[in-house]
Design a protein around this motif. Structure first.
Motif: not given
Length: 65
Positions: A22-29, A31-37
């Protein structure tokens, strides 16, 4: 609490997204972290702390805020 991630440090291990989806995801291209919240709600805070602690390159920081 405030969550930040250093995209330059991230190696795309994905532990953050698995530990706190719910807080993190990864970029599709790459895999680098994405902060969602940036400021997670109370129910997600323990998982966000665990994700930061489990990051193999310490790319995630948790600060008061």
């Amino acid at each position: 609490m405030r969550i930040a991630a250093d995209e330059d440090k991230c190696i795309g291990a994905g532990q953050c997204a698995l530990t706190a989806p719910h807080v993190f995801d990864q970029r599709d291209d790459d895999g680098v972290v994405v902060v969602l919240v940036e400021f997670p709600a109370e129910p997600d805070r323990a998982a966000a702390r665990a994700a930061a602690a489990g990051c193999p390159v310490a790319a995630i920081t948790v600060t008061a805020g």
